[in-house]
Design a protein around this motif. Structure first.
Motif, short mmCIF file in Angstrom:
data_model
loop_
_atom_site.label_atom_id
_atom_site.label_comp_id
_atom_site.label_asym_id
_atom_site.label_seq_id
_atom_site.Cartn_x
_atom_site.Cartn_y
_atom_site.Cartn_z
N PRO A 21 -8.50 4.78 -0.69
CA PRO A 21 -8.26 2.92 0.97
C PRO A 21 -8.92 2.03 0.63
CG PRO A 21 -6.92 4.64 1.83
CD PRO A 21 -7.19 5.09 0.59
N VAL A 22 -10.39 3.51 0.91
CA VAL A 22 -11.42 3.23 2.02
C VAL A 22 -12.28 1.94 0.48
CG1 VAL A 22 -14.34 3.80 1.60
CG2 VAL A 22 -12.26 4.92 2.99
N ALA A 23 -11.91 2.37 -0.47
CA ALA A 23 -12.50 0.99 -1.61
C ALA A 23 -12.08 -0.14 -1.24
CB ALA A 23 -12.77 2.02 -3.05
N LEU A 24 -10.46 0.10 -1.52
CA LEU A 24 -9.37 -0.85 -0.87
C LEU A 24 -10.03 -1.81 -0.21
CD1 LEU A 24 -6.76 -2.63 -2.64
CD2 LEU A 24 -5.92 -1.56 -0.98
N LEU A 25 -10.10 -0.93 1.47
CA LEU A 25 -10.88 -2.58 2.06
C LEU A 25 -11.86 -2.45 1.94
CD1 LEU A 25 -9.48 0.16 4.83
CD2 LEU A 25 -8.71 -1.52 4.67
N THR A 26 -13.27 -2.10 1.52
CA THR A 26 -13.79 -2.86 1.26
C THR A 26 -13.69 -3.91 0.55
OG1 THR A 26 -14.80 -0.87 1.15
CG2 THR A 26 -16.28 -2.19 0.63
N LEU A 36 -1.23 -3.27 3.47
CA LEU A 36 -1.88 -2.47 4.39
C LEU A 36 -0.92 -1.03 4.95
CD1 LEU A 36 -2.39 -4.36 7.97
CD2 LEU A 36 -3.94 -2.90 5.92
N LEU A 37 0.60 -1.18 3.97
CA LEU A 37 1.37 0.43 4.18
C LEU A 37 1.29 0.79 2.51
CD1 LEU A 37 4.89 -1.10 5.32
CD2 LEU A 37 3.60 0.28 6.67
N PRO A 45 -5.03 -8.80 4.39
CA PRO A 45 -4.08 -7.88 4.10
C PRO A 45 -2.41 -8.39 4.55
CG PRO A 45 -5.16 -6.70 4.89
CD PRO A 45 -6.51 -8.16 4.46
N THR A 46 -1.50 -8.57 3.55
CA THR A 46 -0.35 -8.60 3.81
C THR A 46 -0.01 -7.54 4.79
OG1 THR A 46 1.07 -8.08 2.60
CG2 THR A 46 0.68 -10.11 2.40
N ASN A 47 1.12 -7.11 5.83
CA ASN A 47 1.51 -5.71 5.85
C ASN A 47 1.92 -5.16 5.04
OD1 ASN A 47 1.34 -6.58 8.78
ND2 ASN A 47 3.13 -7.61 8.71
N GLY A 48 2.61 -5.56 4.21
CA GLY A 48 2.82 -4.85 2.34
C GLY A 48 1.89 -4.05 1.51
N ALA A 67 -1.59 0.72 0.90
CA ALA A 67 -3.27 1.04 1.28
C ALA A 67 -3.05 2.94 1.68
CB ALA A 67 -3.63 0.33 2.14
N PHE A 68 -2.62 2.70 3.14
CA PHE A 68 -2.33 3.64 4.06
C PHE A 68 -1.20 4.85 3.68
CE2 PHE A 68 -4.45 0.90 6.26
CZ PHE A 68 -6.16 2.17 6.20
N GLN A 69 -0.40 3.57 2.58
CA GLN A 69 0.94 5.13 2.15
C GLN A 69 1.89 5.40 3.94
OE1 GLN A 69 -1.43 8.75 0.65
NE2 GLN A 69 -1.86 7.51 -0.83
N GLY A 70 1.86 4.80 3.83
CA GLY A 70 2.87 4.38 5.11
C GLY A 70 2.08 4.37 6.02
N TYR A 71 2.91 4.58 7.23
CA TYR A 71 3.06 4.10 8.66
C TYR A 71 1.65 5.05 9.59
CZ TYR A 71 6.00 0.41 9.33
OH TYR A 71 6.82 -0.99 9.13
N GLY A 72 2.26 6.54 8.92
CA GLY A 72 0.83 7.56 9.73
C GLY A 72 0.25 8.07 8.64
N GLY A 73 -0.21 7.74 7.83
CA GLY A 73 -1.36 7.39 7.06
C GLY A 73 -1.55 9.10 6.61
N GLU A 74 -0.95 9.79 6.24
CA GLU A 74 -0.50 11.08 5.67
C GLU A 74 -0.64 11.30 4.24
OE1 GLU A 74 2.81 10.81 7.52
OE2 GLU A 74 2.40 10.73 9.48
#
Length: 118
Positions: free
Chosen positions: A88-93, A107-108, A102-105, A110-117
């Motif tokens: 996700p760091v490379a994607l955010l960069t 972001l979800l 980014p859209t909400n989808g 990239a961070f693999q859901g709401y919790g980011g686990e």
């Protein structure tokens, strides 16, 4: 042609057949009435099934076609690259460099859901 007598002008129903003191006559009238009601209810059920039956096969065929299209859409949908999901760091960069919002989808994903686990 109907077998019902025409209604009287005053709107009343003729119940004189069950007004007699003869119990057997009353029983015959009630039995005939119940038989007529049962025959009408069977006829209305038959009418309903004969009304619906021509549409059953086309409705089932349409449902099968719709399910096939839905499955095909899910199978052939463009899926994101798994390498992008793992970093996700490379994607955010990349988003920041390209000024992409980014859209909400996204972001979800990239961070693999709401919790980011992970």
């Amino acid at each position: 042609m109907t077998d019902r007598p025409p209604p009287r002008g005053d709107g009343r129903i003729d119940l004189s057949a069950i007004d007699s003191a003869d119990a057997s006559r009353q029983d015959r009238v009630v039995a005939a009435t119940l038989a007529r009601i049962a025959a009408n209810s069977r006829q209305s059920a038959t009418d309903f099934s004969s009304l619906v039956m021509p549409y059953i096969r086309p409705a089932v065929a349409a449902a099968v076609l719709l399910a096939a299209v839905a499955v095909g859409t899910v199978v052939l949908a463009d899926r994101p690259d798994p390498a992008d999901q793992q970093q996700p760091v490379a994607l955010l960069t990349n988003w920041a460099d390209s000024r992409h919002v980014p859209t909400n989808g996204e972001l979800l994903l990239a961070f693999q859901g709401y919790g980011g686990e992970r």
